[in-house]
Design a protein around this motif. Structure first.
Motif, PDB file in Angstrom:
ATOM      1  N   GLU A   9       0.839  -1.208   0.000  1.00  0.00           N
ATOM      2  CA  GLU A   9       0.000   0.000   0.000  1.00  0.00           C
ATOM      3  C   GLU A   9       0.866   1.247   0.000  1.00  0.00           C
ATOM      4  OE1 GLU A   9      -3.072   0.243   3.054  1.00  0.00           O
ATOM      5  OE2 GLU A   9      -3.656  -1.804   2.518  1.00  0.00           O
ATOM      6  N   LEU A  10       1.926   1.170   0.790  1.00  0.00           N
ATOM      7  CA  LEU A  10       2.840   2.307   0.873  1.00  0.00           C
ATOM      8  C   LEU A  10       3.407   2.674  -0.498  1.00  0.00           C
ATOM      9  CD1 LEU A  10       5.050   1.828   4.031  1.00  0.00           C
ATOM     10  CD2 LEU A  10       3.997   3.960   3.308  1.00  0.00           C
ATOM     11  N   LEU A  11       3.770   1.654  -1.223  1.00  0.00           N
ATOM     12  CA  LEU A  11       4.380   1.900  -2.529  1.00  0.00           C
ATOM     13  C   LEU A  11       3.340   2.024  -3.643  1.00  0.00           C
ATOM     14  CD1 LEU A  11       7.518  -0.432  -2.363  1.00  0.00           C
ATOM     15  CD2 LEU A  11       7.426   2.016  -2.012  1.00  0.00           C
ATOM     16  N   GLU A  12       2.062   1.874  -3.242  1.00  0.00           N
ATOM     17  CA  GLU A  12       0.943   2.029  -4.181  1.00  0.00           C
ATOM     18  C   GLU A  12       1.061   1.077  -5.377  1.00  0.00           C
ATOM     19  OE1 GLU A  12       0.786   6.245  -5.055  1.00  0.00           O
ATOM     20  OE2 GLU A  12       0.872   6.725  -2.924  1.00  0.00           O
ATOM     21  N   VAL A  13       1.362  -0.182  -5.048  1.00  0.00           N
ATOM     22  CA  VAL A  13       1.456  -1.205  -6.111  1.00  0.00           C
ATOM     23  C   VAL A  13       0.631  -2.429  -5.723  1.00  0.00           C
ATOM     24  CG1 VAL A  13       3.739  -0.537  -6.960  1.00  0.00           C
ATOM     25  CG2 VAL A  13       3.571  -2.186  -5.085  1.00  0.00           C
ATOM     26  N   LYS A  23      10.273  -0.717  -8.615  1.00  0.00           N
ATOM     27  CA  LYS A  23      11.349   0.264  -8.656  1.00  0.00           C
ATOM     28  C   LYS A  23      10.831   1.621  -9.122  1.00  0.00           C
ATOM     29  CE  LYS A  23      16.213   0.512  -9.768  1.00  0.00           C
ATOM     30  NZ  LYS A  23      17.352  -0.244 -10.274  1.00  0.00           N
ATOM     31  N   SER A  24      10.026   1.623 -10.175  1.00  0.00           N
ATOM     32  CA  SER A  24       9.576   2.918 -10.677  1.00  0.00           C
ATOM     33  C   SER A  24       8.595   3.567  -9.702  1.00  0.00           C
ATOM     34  CB  SER A  24       9.004   2.784 -12.091  1.00  0.00           C
ATOM     35  OG  SER A  24       7.732   2.215 -12.050  1.00  0.00           O
ATOM     36  N   ALA A  25       7.768   2.729  -9.016  1.00  0.00           N
ATOM     37  CA  ALA A  25       6.852   3.279  -8.013  1.00  0.00           C
ATOM     38  C   ALA A  25       7.665   3.905  -6.878  1.00  0.00           C
ATOM     39  CB  ALA A  25       5.952   2.179  -7.475  1.00  0.00           C
ATOM     40  N   PHE A  26       8.715   3.198  -6.502  1.00  0.00           N
ATOM     41  CA  PHE A  26       9.554   3.694  -5.412  1.00  0.00           C
ATOM     42  C   PHE A  26      10.236   5.010  -5.793  1.00  0.00           C
ATOM     43  CE2 PHE A  26      14.017   3.759  -3.871  1.00  0.00           C
ATOM     44  CZ  PHE A  26      13.744   4.179  -2.577  1.00  0.00           C
ATOM     45  N   ARG A  27      10.782   5.046  -6.999  1.00  0.00           N
ATOM     46  CA  ARG A  27      11.466   6.264  -7.442  1.00  0.00           C
ATOM     47  C   ARG A  27      10.534   7.470  -7.406  1.00  0.00           C
ATOM     48  NH1 ARG A  27      15.183   4.806 -12.669  1.00  0.00           N
ATOM     49  NH2 ARG A  27      16.940   4.010 -11.489  1.00  0.00           N
ATOM     50  N   LYS A  28       9.336   7.240  -7.923  1.00  0.00           N
ATOM     51  CA  LYS A  28       8.353   8.320  -7.992  1.00  0.00           C
ATOM     52  C   LYS A  28       8.056   8.860  -6.595  1.00  0.00           C
ATOM     53  CE  LYS A  28       3.899   8.096  -9.096  1.00  0.00           C
ATOM     54  NZ  LYS A  28       2.859   7.161  -9.506  1.00  0.00           N
ATOM     55  N   LEU A  29       7.798   7.918  -5.668  1.00  0.00           N
ATOM     56  CA  LEU A  29       7.436   8.331  -4.312  1.00  0.00           C
ATOM     57  C   LEU A  29       8.623   8.915  -3.559  1.00  0.00           C
ATOM     58  CD1 LEU A  29       5.146   5.302  -3.509  1.00  0.00           C
ATOM     59  CD2 LEU A  29       4.413   7.685  -3.637  1.00  0.00           C
TER      60      LEU A  29
END
Ligand SMILES: [Zn+2]
Ligand SMILES: [Zn+2]
Length: 377
Positions: A9-13, A23-29
């Protein structure tokens, strides 16, 4: 650990997200919540840490499997995962450093330390083709900023010390809002040092560095070409306030050679041969850069411009094995000074040629006759 929010949920995936999506979700956040982008906001820092923690877990297949099975319990002290101390702060932040370096060219995280290194230097060096062939060891003298010895790079007169800069509070940088972004600038009061020197060192006038001649041994490997760079790690400019030195790069340029041209590992040369050798065949010797004499066979009837190749007689492969080829372009020379005897012999030879033109030249002269008739009609 206060975080009990689901990592996915934190990483919205989705729970099925692959590594790339993660990785891309993490980078964005991470970019959104980075403390440098949200100065003075405690919430963003906490959020940033959570995202970081979530990514550190889910990007590791083993940890992710444990998390999928046991949830947060997997990483609590003595939990089924048995990893003990978990994976908070430190580890996650170093991962982040790598990512941010690629994003911002060293603006954040690890990059901050890098910018305090001394500058990299470039030194241009010309070598002969012979040296490029054999390789060589040579010594150069360069004037490079070195850490000042009396003050050990601090810039403060020995016995005194620098005072913390009160404009930037020792950070060396000040921040200012510019549109959407917070822009970091070098502190104008301390010029990025974070300290102000009240009694400058006399040897370096407070610079912490002094220019000094440095003698360096340069090993040039065989096979270098124009643009080959040799890096001498830590031989660049000393860093400010005793920080690590930069690197010195030797940029090589290979001088033009009077006999050989070079194309990668191929050596090219032109060899004049007499028209008699061209007609009758024979052999020529080309002195190679390796000190050997390379014999090139000439087949009878060779024409000007013909290229003959000798394998393995060219330049060595840089940091590899073997050699390129030697290519010899034949140039048939027409004699300009003939003795009476030679002229006589040639006339005799000419007499035998009459009416015996090659089929090619016969065709050529016939075509020429046609052109001539067209023009005169
Ligand atoms: Zn000094
Ligand atoms: Zn300052």
């Amino acid at each position: 650990m206060s975080t009990e929010i689901d990592y996915y949920e934190l990483l919205e995936v989705e729970r099925t997200a692959d590594d790339k999506t993660l990785k891309s979700a993490f980078r964005k956040l991470a970019m959104k919540w980075h403390p440098d982008k949200n100065p003075g906001c405690g919430d963003s820092e906490a959020k940033f840490k959570q995202i970081n923690e979530a990514y550190a877990c889910l990007s590791d297949p083993q940890k992710r499997a444990a998390y999928d099975r046991y949830g947060h319990a997997a990483f609590q002290q003595g939990g089924p995962g048995g990893s003990g101390g978990g994976f908070g702060g430190g580890e996650g932040f170093s991962d982040l450093g790598d990512i941010f370096e690629t994003f911002f060219g060293g603006g954040f995280g690890g990059g901050r330390q890098q910018s305090r290194r001394g500058a990299d230097l470039r030194y241009n060096m010309e070598v002969s083709l012979e040296d490029a062939f054999h390789g060589k060891t040579t010594e150069i003298a360069v004037e490079v900023a070195q850490t000042c010895e009396p003050c050990h790079g601090s810039g403060a007169q020995p016995g005194t010390s620098a005072r913390r800069c009160n404009l930037c509070g020792g950070q060396g940088k000040v921040r200012a809002q510019q549109g959407f972004f917070m822009v970091e600038r070098t502190c104008p009061n301390c010029h990025g040092r974070g300290e102000v020197i009240e009694t400058p060192c006399r040897a370096c006038r407070g610079e912490g560095r002094v220019d000094a001649e440095q003698k360096l041994e340069i090993k040039i490997p065989p096979g270098v070409d124009n643009g080959t760079r040799i890096r001498l790690s830590g031989k660049g400019e000393a860093g400010p306030a005793g920080a690590p030195a930069g690197d010195l790069y030797i940029f090589l340029q290979v001088a033009r050679h009077r006999v050989f041209e070079r194309d990668g590992t191929t050596l090219l040369t032109r060899a004049p041969i007499s028209f008699t050798t061209a007609s009758l065949g024979g052999s020529i010797e080309i002195p190679g850069l390796d000190g050997q004499r390379h014999v090139i066979e000439i087949s009878p009837g060779i024409q000007s411009g013909k290229q003959l190749r000798k394998r393995g007689a060219g330049m060595p492969v840089l940091q590899g094995r073997g050699f390129g080829d030697l290519v010899v372009e034949i140039q048939v020379e027409t004699p300009t000074k003939l003795s009476a005897k030679q002229k006589e012999l040639l006339r005799e030879f000419q007499a035998t040629e009459t009416g015996d033109e090659s089929p090619q030249s016969k065709g050529f002269f016939e075509r020429l006759k046609d052109v001539w008739t067209d023009l005169t009609e």
